[in-house]
Each structure stands twice: as C-alpha cells, then as structure tokens.
Scaffold this active site. Structure first.
Site, PDB file in Angstrom:
ATOM      1  N   ASP A 172      32.897  39.196  36.575  1.00  0.00           N
ATOM      2  CA  ASP A 172      32.462  38.531  37.812  1.00  0.00           C
ATOM      3  C   ASP A 172      31.262  37.622  37.582  1.00  0.00           C
ATOM      4  OD1 ASP A 172      32.994  38.079  40.546  1.00  0.00           O
ATOM      5  OD2 ASP A 172      31.316  39.361  41.122  1.00  0.00           O
ATOM      6  N   ASP A 175      39.873  37.619  38.099  1.00  0.00           N
ATOM      7  CA  ASP A 175      38.813  36.605  37.968  1.00  0.00           C
ATOM      8  C   ASP A 175      38.506  36.202  36.524  1.00  0.00           C
ATOM      9  OD1 ASP A 175      38.480  36.445  40.679  1.00  0.00           O
ATOM     10  OD2 ASP A 175      36.484  37.317  40.746  1.00  0.00           O
ATOM     11  N   ASP A 193      34.016  43.643  50.224  1.00  0.00           N
ATOM     12  CA  ASP A 193      33.850  42.573  49.243  1.00  0.00           C
ATOM     13  C   ASP A 193      32.437  42.495  48.673  1.00  0.00           C
ATOM     14  OD1 ASP A 193      36.451  41.344  49.205  1.00  0.00           O
ATOM     15  OD2 ASP A 193      36.048  40.641  51.228  1.00  0.00           O
TER      16      ASP A 193
END
Length: 463
Positions: free
Chosen positions: A117, A155, A305
């Site tokens: 991330d 991601d 989130d």
C-alpha cells in the site's frame, strides 16, 4: 487474526480515457458469450468470518437480521495479511481443509508484499522480498490439491508510485515467482494478479504491468477490489485488458471482479463515509461470460477502508448501510458436487470422494444434551473431518466433543474449535462464537490430520 484491507482511491478521469482508447482500437465492449469461465462450483462461506461472529454475538441487534441474511450468508474471501511464516501453513491448511470438507471452493486473498500500500493505511507486508518468498512457500504448502481461488496482492501492480525502477523490477519478479510457487504446490489453484480497476490505469498499461509481473504463469487478473465501479464497467475494462494481452501473445487469461460494494453509487473512494453504497452481485462462478471466472466478494462488506475506522475492522453500521435495501440473495441451491474442474496430479489426494463415512441418522438427544457426528474425507496419508454438533431439546451454552484418533494419526489444524491435544483422545471445545446452539439446531467445526481419520461417532457433552 487482525486482517488488514487495502485502501482504494484514484481519479475517475482515467476510466473514460481508457474506455475511449480501447474503443478507438477496435475492441468490442459488448457482453461476450453466454458461457461460463473456467471455474465452476459452489464458493465457500467461512463460518468464522468477522460478520458471522458479529451476528452470532448480537442476535438482538435491530440490524442483525439484514446483515445475517444479505452478508453473513454469503461466501467471502479470507485475507492472509500477517507476516507469520511459522504459522501460515497451518492457517491456510485449516481454512482450505474446511472448504474441502464442505466440497466448496475457498477464496484466499494474499496481502503480504513488501512495501504494501506504499505505506498507506494498510502499510505492512513482509520485511523484504526474500522473506516474502519464504512466507509464500509456506502459504502454498497449505493449499492442498483441490480448486482454490487466489487473489494475489491487491494494489501491487496498479499502485507503484513509491517504487524505484529497481524496486519495481524486484516486485515484478517476486510476484511472478509467487505465482509459480503457488501453481507448483497446487496445480488446481487459480491465481489472479492485480488489475486495478476501470477508473485507474488504462487497459494497455494494465496489460503491460500484468505481463511484467508474470501473468503468463497465472490464470488471469482481478479488478475492483474494495472499489465501487459498476460490474459492466469492470467487464468492459477487463475485455480491453484481455485484448491487449492477446496482442502481446498472452492468451487464455480471464478476469474476476469484486462485486462486494458496487451495487450503488460510485463517487468518492472511501466506503467508511458514504451511505450510498450497496452490496453488488452476490458471489458466484456462474457469470455467463466466457471472459469472467467469478464475481467475488473479495473485500468483506462491512470492513472499513481506514477513513473513519481502522482499515479492515468490521463495523456493523457499514454492513447495514450496504445491505439495507439491497435485493435478497438468490434462492437457487448450490451444486452438490465438489470441485476441481480438472483432474489432480496422480500423486495427490483424491478429490472426487465424498466423506467416506456417512453421518449417523439418529435424532438429537432429549434434554439439555447434544450429539456429534463426523463426516470424513480420507486420502492416502491424510484426512479432513467435519464435525456437526446438534443440541437436544434445550439450548446449549457451550459444548465439548471427544474424539479418539486411530494409532499413528495426528491433527495438523483445527478450525472453529479448541483442541486439547493432537493425537489419541482429543477433547474439542467450542470457541466464543459457536458455543450457543439453539434447541434442535446445529453448529460445525473441523480438523485436518495425517494418517487415518476417526470413525463417524463422537461423544458430545453440554458445558
């Protein structure tokens, strides 16, 4: 285990440009064949997921029925996001073993890449890529030999802004190696790499990144994880990516789409603060699209989130907002036959055998007691056992099941129970979320082991 989950963000401007570019290149964006992809079978519903535990612990909550019926009832991915090389094999083996015993297909989300991330709310991962490969190797050893769906590193390819060119090359090599490690350990594993989503990178750029990360060794790519783009937009984007890959000489790749939160408005990326979201298409492998293997709930609905709540934490108000007003799940019964869709290696455990010992058909006991039955799936050298605990005419508030393993047998993993040992006579006791069993109702736990599994009978006692 504290499960992290990826942040979603990014500009929507790219999506329009990407679709326009694909259309200009002559790629059809219409719906494809009315046939399924390469995966078929019933997806596994994890009985120990955060939402299932919340529903069990809060039966009187006004939101519980909606969350139970529209979210907790559905199969969702389990995230493997902690750097735990010494225990990851047993964790995976327990989860996959439970799915195998249920003759269903588990979905596993691997989220452990180094510099995960780019240091955002879901930062973490393996300390370095060498240790990452050790973790992946241990992960792969727990996958068994039946069909599993692997969502590999959300991601990791779409978000690369924090990586130098050297770091990017190393990451691509790490993902390619991880893919081959998983496929070598379980040839029936379906591995999907990060395709971002339709409002992030273009289809051509996504295909380039997939190729650089070894998609030729994988089964395809996933899109829309933790995002809200409509399924039709993701399917069109996926066709563009597949066309671009075909142009690179990489054919036969398919898409899976996360539909866990895309049934309402799109707009701002963060689901913690938006009440216009809805759950999307219920999870299924029956997509009626030859390019799409499955619609999955990769991001468990109700998990945050990282905006208003800690990333990955289950929040009932988010779950209720997603589920309230959404359609009811389909009522069609799931298939009764087990995956895989392709034959396993000849040295692997058989995949077609149902439990070798039928559970007893005797009624549950009278009074404040319980009964237990064992459903066994045996292969050469090992087994999985699914145990059903049934209450008598009064509620149970805790239970203990005693099972004796044959000589030479030992457990290697247990789920939804606590065990007193690994061999001989073992006492299995309930965990916090399945100790209460209503009168005449049942709950389940299971275990995996080496050697010969137990018979069909077990002794159950109320706490």
């Amino acid at each position: 285990m504290a499960i992290l989950s990826p942040l979603r963000r990014r500009s929507a401007a790219l999506g329009v440009a990407a679709v326009a570019a694909v259309t200009a290149a002559g790629v059809s964006l219409t719906i494809g064949d009315a046939s399924a992809g390469t995966v078929s079978g019933s997806l596994y519903r994890d009985p120990s997921s955060a939402v299932v535990r919340w529903v069990a612990a809060n039966p009187g909550d006004s939101r519980a029925a909606v969350i139970r019926d529209k979210i907790a009832s559905q199969p969702q991915a389990r995230w493997f996001a902690n750097f735990n090389p010494s225990t990851i094999q047993s964790e995976v083996s327990g989860f996959v073993g439970a799915a195998n015993a249920a003759q269903q297909i588990p979905v596993l989300s691997v989220y452990e890449i180094t510099n995960r991330d780019c240091g955002g709310a879901s930062a973490g991962g393996a300390p370095d890529l060498n240790q990452y490969q050790t973790w992946v190797s241990n992960f792969a050893r727990g996958l068994g030999n039946q069909t599993v769906l692997i969502i590999l590193e959300t991601d990791s390819l779409a978000l690369q802004t924090c990586l130098s060119s050297g770091e990017l090359n190393a990451r691509n090599q790490a993902i390619s190696t991880a893919t081959r490690t998983i496929k070598s350990a379980n040839p029936n594993a379906k591995v999907y790499l990060d395709g971002g989503h339709s409002t992030w990178n273009s289809a051509n750029e996504t295909a380039n990144r997939l190729r650089n990360a070894g998609v030729q060794y994988a089964d395809g790519f996933f899109t829309n994880v933790s995002n809200f783009n409509p399924t039709s937009s993701e399917a069109n984007f996926g066709r563009g990516v597949i066309s671009a890959l075909n142009g690179m000489g990489i054919s036969g790749k398919r898409q899976v789409i996360d539909t866990s939160r895309n049934g309402g408005a799109s707009g701002d990326w963060c689901g913690d603060d938006n009440t216009d979201r809805r759950i999307g298409t219920y999870p299924t492998t029956a997509t009626n699209d030859a390019n799409i293997d499955a619609y999955l709930w990769v991001k468990p609905p109700g998990e945050a989130d990282g905006c208003r709540y800690t990333a990955g934490s289950f929040q009932p108000d988010l779950a209720f907002s997603l589920a309230n007003g959404a359609p009811n799940p389909p009522t069609t019964a799931p298939p009764t036959t087990a995956p895989p869709t392709t034959a396993p290696p000849t040295t692997a455990p058989p995949t077609t055998a149902p439990p070798t010992t039928a559970p007893p058909t005797t009624p549950p006991p009278n009074g404040n007691g319980c009964s237990a039955s064992v459903s066994l799936n045996q292969w050469a050298g090992g087994f999985t056992a699914s145990v059903t605990v049934t209450a008598g005419s009064a509620d149970l508030n805790g239970w203990t099941v005693t099972i004796t393993l044959p000589g030479g047998a030992a457990t290697t993993g247990v789920w939804s129970a606590q065990a007193s040992g690994t061999s001989g006579t073992i006492r299995f006791t309930n965990v916090s979320y399945n100790g209460h069993v209503g009168a005449g109702q049942s709950t389940n736990f299971g275990f995996q082991g080496t050697g010969t599994g137990p018979g069909a009978t077990a002794t159950c006692a109320a706490a």
